[in-house]
Design a protein around this motif. Structure first.
Motif, mmCIF file in Angstrom:
data_model
loop_
_atom_site.group_PDB
_atom_site.id
_atom_site.type_symbol
_atom_site.label_atom_id
_atom_site.label_comp_id
_atom_site.label_asym_id
_atom_site.label_seq_id
_atom_site.Cartn_x
_atom_site.Cartn_y
_atom_site.Cartn_z
ATOM 1 N N ARG A 77 1.830 4.277 -9.589
ATOM 2 C CA ARG A 77 1.041 5.456 -9.246
ATOM 3 C C ARG A 77 -0.198 5.011 -8.510
ATOM 4 O O ARG A 77 -0.804 4.019 -8.913
ATOM 5 C CB ARG A 77 0.635 6.219 -10.521
ATOM 6 C CG ARG A 77 1.834 6.833 -11.180
ATOM 7 C CD ARG A 77 1.418 7.852 -12.210
ATOM 8 N NE ARG A 77 2.616 8.321 -12.886
ATOM 9 C CZ ARG A 77 2.867 8.147 -14.166
ATOM 10 N NH1 ARG A 77 1.992 7.553 -14.927
ATOM 11 N NH2 ARG A 77 3.974 8.593 -14.693
ATOM 12 N N PRO A 78 -0.591 5.626 -7.445
ATOM 13 C CA PRO A 78 -0.062 6.870 -6.885
ATOM 14 C C PRO A 78 1.254 6.692 -6.150
ATOM 15 O O PRO A 78 1.929 7.643 -5.811
ATOM 16 C CB PRO A 78 -1.159 7.336 -5.934
ATOM 17 C CG PRO A 78 -1.846 6.073 -5.509
ATOM 18 C CD PRO A 78 -1.751 5.145 -6.688
ATOM 19 N N GLY A 79 1.647 5.495 -5.892
ATOM 20 C CA GLY A 79 2.939 5.154 -5.283
ATOM 21 C C GLY A 79 3.176 3.695 -5.588
ATOM 22 O O GLY A 79 2.250 2.983 -5.997
ATOM 23 N N PRO A 80 4.384 3.191 -5.387
ATOM 24 C CA PRO A 80 4.644 1.789 -5.725
ATOM 25 C C PRO A 80 3.779 0.840 -4.895
ATOM 26 O O PRO A 80 3.731 0.946 -3.673
ATOM 27 C CB PRO A 80 6.119 1.599 -5.404
ATOM 28 C CG PRO A 80 6.669 2.931 -5.070
ATOM 29 C CD PRO A 80 5.542 3.871 -4.850
ATOM 30 N N HIS A 81 3.074 -0.045 -5.584
ATOM 31 C CA HIS A 81 2.254 -1.044 -4.905
ATOM 32 C C HIS A 81 1.982 -2.205 -5.855
ATOM 33 O O HIS A 81 2.245 -2.111 -7.052
ATOM 34 C CB HIS A 81 0.947 -0.426 -4.388
ATOM 35 C CG HIS A 81 0.024 0.062 -5.465
ATOM 36 N ND1 HIS A 81 0.243 1.224 -6.181
ATOM 37 C CD2 HIS A 81 -1.122 -0.461 -5.949
ATOM 38 C CE1 HIS A 81 -0.728 1.389 -7.057
ATOM 39 N NE2 HIS A 81 -1.567 0.387 -6.945
ATOM 40 N N LEU A 82 1.473 -3.284 -5.295
ATOM 41 C CA LEU A 82 1.129 -4.471 -6.067
ATOM 42 C C LEU A 82 -0.375 -4.650 -6.100
ATOM 43 O O LEU A 82 -1.053 -4.407 -5.099
ATOM 44 C CB LEU A 82 1.750 -5.727 -5.448
ATOM 45 C CG LEU A 82 3.268 -5.818 -5.427
ATOM 46 C CD1 LEU A 82 3.717 -7.036 -4.620
ATOM 47 C CD2 LEU A 82 3.827 -5.884 -6.844
ATOM 48 N N THR A 83 -0.892 -5.089 -7.243
ATOM 49 C CA THR A 83 -2.271 -5.534 -7.330
ATOM 50 C C THR A 83 -2.245 -7.026 -7.649
ATOM 51 O O THR A 83 -1.284 -7.544 -8.237
ATOM 52 C CB THR A 83 -3.058 -4.748 -8.401
ATOM 53 O OG1 THR A 83 -2.357 -4.797 -9.642
ATOM 54 C CG2 THR A 83 -3.250 -3.299 -7.966
ATOM 55 N N LEU A 110 -6.712 -9.125 -1.569
ATOM 56 C CA LEU A 110 -5.799 -9.881 -0.715
ATOM 57 C C LEU A 110 -6.559 -10.773 0.264
ATOM 58 O O LEU A 110 -6.065 -11.826 0.659
ATOM 59 C CB LEU A 110 -4.864 -8.921 0.036
ATOM 60 C CG LEU A 110 -3.785 -9.550 0.907
ATOM 61 C CD1 LEU A 110 -2.851 -10.442 0.084
ATOM 62 C CD2 LEU A 110 -2.990 -8.476 1.627
ATOM 63 N N THR A 111 -7.757 -10.389 0.618
ATOM 64 C CA THR A 111 -8.556 -11.188 1.554
ATOM 65 C C THR A 111 -8.878 -12.579 1.008
ATOM 66 O O THR A 111 -9.210 -13.478 1.778
ATOM 67 C CB THR A 111 -9.863 -10.463 1.925
ATOM 68 O OG1 THR A 111 -10.569 -10.137 0.715
ATOM 69 C CG2 THR A 111 -9.582 -9.196 2.728
ATOM 70 N N ALA A 112 -8.772 -12.797 -0.308
ATOM 71 C CA ALA A 112 -9.021 -14.112 -0.901
ATOM 72 C C ALA A 112 -7.834 -15.059 -0.730
ATOM 73 O O ALA A 112 -7.968 -16.262 -0.921
ATOM 74 C CB ALA A 112 -9.346 -13.962 -2.385
ATOM 75 N N ARG A 139 4.899 -3.358 1.609
ATOM 76 C CA ARG A 139 3.701 -2.510 1.604
ATOM 77 C C ARG A 139 2.419 -3.322 1.458
ATOM 78 O O ARG A 139 1.368 -2.929 1.958
ATOM 79 C CB ARG A 139 3.783 -1.464 0.490
ATOM 80 C CG ARG A 139 4.714 -0.315 0.823
ATOM 81 C CD ARG A 139 4.623 0.804 -0.213
ATOM 82 N NE ARG A 139 5.278 0.466 -1.460
ATOM 83 C CZ ARG A 139 6.586 0.491 -1.671
ATOM 84 N NH1 ARG A 139 7.398 0.844 -0.706
ATOM 85 N NH2 ARG A 139 7.088 0.161 -2.839
ATOM 86 N N LEU A 140 2.484 -4.453 0.752
ATOM 87 C CA LEU A 140 1.291 -5.258 0.506
ATOM 88 C C LEU A 140 0.829 -6.038 1.732
ATOM 89 O O LEU A 140 -0.370 -6.161 1.971
ATOM 90 C CB LEU A 140 1.552 -6.247 -0.643
ATOM 91 C CG LEU A 140 0.430 -7.230 -0.967
ATOM 92 C CD1 LEU A 140 -0.778 -6.497 -1.542
ATOM 93 C CD2 LEU A 140 0.924 -8.305 -1.929
ATOM 94 N N LEU A 141 1.757 -6.560 2.510
ATOM 95 C CA LEU A 141 1.409 -7.604 3.478
ATOM 96 C C LEU A 141 1.292 -7.227 4.955
ATOM 97 O O LEU A 141 1.021 -8.115 5.762
ATOM 98 C CB LEU A 141 2.386 -8.771 3.326
ATOM 99 C CG LEU A 141 2.321 -9.455 1.954
ATOM 100 C CD1 LEU A 141 3.402 -10.512 1.844
ATOM 101 C CD2 LEU A 141 0.950 -10.049 1.703
ATOM 102 N N PRO A 142 1.469 -5.964 5.363
ATOM 103 C CA PRO A 142 1.251 -5.706 6.790
ATOM 104 C C PRO A 142 -0.177 -6.112 7.182
ATOM 105 O O PRO A 142 -1.131 -5.820 6.487
ATOM 106 C CB PRO A 142 1.427 -4.199 6.932
ATOM 107 C CG PRO A 142 2.270 -3.801 5.791
ATOM 108 C CD PRO A 142 1.886 -4.743 4.671
#
Length: 182
Positions: A77-83, A110-112, A139-142
């Motif tokens: 939620r709010p949609g599939p994603h990775l932290t 992700l900038t790290a 979704r994470l890496l574009p």
């Protein structure tokens, strides 16, 4: 021996094939991890987004002794994603069966990250990844400008896989035989 699907076959057929091949392979984690460590050191990488291995995937845990590793938590939620989170915070099983950080674990941007290690069911020679179908890494890496490395046994690299416009391509592949640019 399983018959490899045609390049235009649906991804579902490719996933069945790849799981069947993977089930019959020996564990190449030690060789793959040694190649990865040498490659990452040669590129002066310090911070690596890695994955907690599912059964049959090369286990990269040993890299935690030499690099600052991060891992992911799948969120829906709010949609599939990775932290992203510190490696050592992965203490609970995910719905997929790999260890993941708990919901309240500290996050890292992700900038790290300087390099991302991606598992897959198969990769092709141009870097196309056959994942599990969730699209989380797509979704994470574009726009990610660091190194992207597919981690896979050599037997699961094929000439061509079906690909869609959103499918992530990696820049390098590492197998038990070494690291190569795609």
């Amino acid at each position: 021996m399983l018959t490899r699907p045609a390049p235009e076959a649906p991804k579902a057929e490719w996933r069945i094939w790849a799981r069947g091949v993977r089930a019959g392979l020996p564990d190449h984690s030690a060789q793959i991890t040694a190649h990865l460590a040498a490659f990452l050191h040669s590129r002066k990488v310090r911070c690596v987004l890695a994955y907690r291995a599912l059964p049959g995937e090369p286990d990269v845990d040993a890299l935690a002794r030499e690099f600052e590793l991060l891992t992911t938590r799948a969120r829906f939620r709010p949609g599939p994603h990775l932290t992203l989170h510190p490696w050592e915070t992965a203490t609970e099983p995910s719905r997929f069966g790999a260890l993941q950080p708990p919901a309240g674990a500290p996050r890292v941007p992700l900038t790290a990250v300087e390099a991302v290690l991606l598992p897959g069911l198969a990769f092709d020679r141009s870097g196309v990844r056959l994942g599990y179908g969730g699209g989380f890494y797509d979704r994470l890496l574009p726009g990610f400008a660091g190194l992207t490395v597919g981690v896979i046994p050599e037997a699961l690299i094929v000439p061509d896989l079906p690909a869609e416009g959103h499918d992530l391509r990696v820049g390098f592949l590492v197998t038990e035989l070494g690291v190569g640019r795609v």
